[in-house]
Design an enzyme around this catalytic site. Structure first.
Site, mmCIF file in Angstrom:
data_model
loop_
_atom_site.group_PDB
_atom_site.id
_atom_site.type_symbol
_atom_site.label_atom_id
_atom_site.label_comp_id
_atom_site.label_asym_id
_atom_site.label_seq_id
_atom_site.Cartn_x
_atom_site.Cartn_y
_atom_site.Cartn_z
ATOM 1 N N TYR A 104 7.466 7.604 -13.819
ATOM 2 C CA TYR A 104 7.998 8.428 -14.897
ATOM 3 C C TYR A 104 6.845 8.860 -15.798
ATOM 4 O O TYR A 104 6.324 8.073 -16.582
ATOM 5 C CB TYR A 104 9.037 7.605 -15.663
ATOM 6 C CG TYR A 104 9.746 8.308 -16.801
ATOM 7 C CD1 TYR A 104 9.585 9.667 -17.063
ATOM 8 C CD2 TYR A 104 10.617 7.596 -17.613
ATOM 9 C CE1 TYR A 104 10.244 10.283 -18.096
ATOM 10 C CE2 TYR A 104 11.299 8.203 -18.657
ATOM 11 C CZ TYR A 104 11.105 9.545 -18.895
ATOM 12 O OH TYR A 104 11.767 10.155 -19.928
ATOM 13 N N LYS A 127 9.059 11.512 -11.862
ATOM 14 C CA LYS A 127 9.844 12.210 -12.877
ATOM 15 C C LYS A 127 8.802 12.789 -13.817
ATOM 16 O O LYS A 127 8.146 12.067 -14.559
ATOM 17 C CB LYS A 127 10.790 11.266 -13.614
ATOM 18 C CG LYS A 127 11.611 11.982 -14.686
ATOM 19 C CD LYS A 127 12.483 10.999 -15.447
ATOM 20 C CE LYS A 127 13.391 11.699 -16.448
ATOM 21 N NZ LYS A 127 12.695 12.401 -17.539
#
Length: 208
Positions: free
Chosen positions: A131, A161
């Site tokens: 992320y 992400k």
């Protein structure tokens, strides 16, 4: 599209888990691909580990297989990340994600991969996403370089992400190793630009 849901609380600052059932119904009705639980919108870094685990359990139950649950297990403490990764596996999550530690920040791609590897290994049978959200973590390493390093070290690394506006780095990630990695875009305001660069999925707060 994958929604990043907020975490509902009562006025007394207790988890309001029954609201998750309503959120899940809305997601299912709108045919979202999944929910990214306990991320930035979900305020995970303001919650206890126990609270985060309760939220994950309720989301998985409420989804009832109608859409996938991606569990963010990131924390400044690697051992807490591992504990939450193991919990996600035990309760039926579809994938996990973790961001870099935001206090003692890694200085290079190798250090960041070293931090992530044991977390991913704790959920070795699930896809692992890094992320990338440097506006919150301060970890602003080029992701294309990180993915090269981590791809050799983390067998279940499937992608990113990517919640950043560096479109040059984003394009490099999308095309790395002939598109080996899945990039889920997290900067809702410029999703169209990301789509033009080859992104095929997105995680964001506005998709609620």
């Amino acid at each position: 599209l994958i929604a990043a849901p907020y975490t509902p609380f009562t006025r007394n600052h207790e988890l309001n888990l029954k609201v998750i059932d309503e959120q899940a119904e809305l997601f299912a009705t709108n045919e979202l691909a999944g929910a990214f639980v306990c991320g930035t919108t979900g305020e995970s870094m303001s919650m206890t580990i126990a609270e985060r685990c309760q939220v994950v359990e309720r989301w998985i139950k409420a989804a009832a297989g109608r859409f996938q649950i991606f569990v963010h297990v990131g924390h400044t403490c690697q051992r807490d990340c591992i504990e939450m990764a193991e919990h996600a596996v035990a309760h039926g999550a579809a994938a996990i994600a973790a961001m870099g530690p935001c206090f003692a920040k890694p200085a290079d791609a190798e250090m960041l991969a070293d931090f992530c590897a044991p977390i991913a290994a704790a959920a070795a049978d699930l896809p692992f996403y890094y992320y990338h959200i440097p506006s919150m973590t301060g970890v602003s390493l080029p992701m294309a370089n990180f993915m090269k390093v981590a791809g050799r070290q983390i067998p279940n690394l499937v992608g990113l992400k990517y919640s950043h506006d560096d479109l040059v780095d984003l394009a490099a990630c999308v095309t790395l190793d002939d598109g080996r990695f899945e990039v889920l875009f997290g900067k809702d305001e410029i999703l169209l630009a990301a789509l033009s660069l080859g992104v095929r999925g997105a995680v964001g707060s506005t998709y609620n």
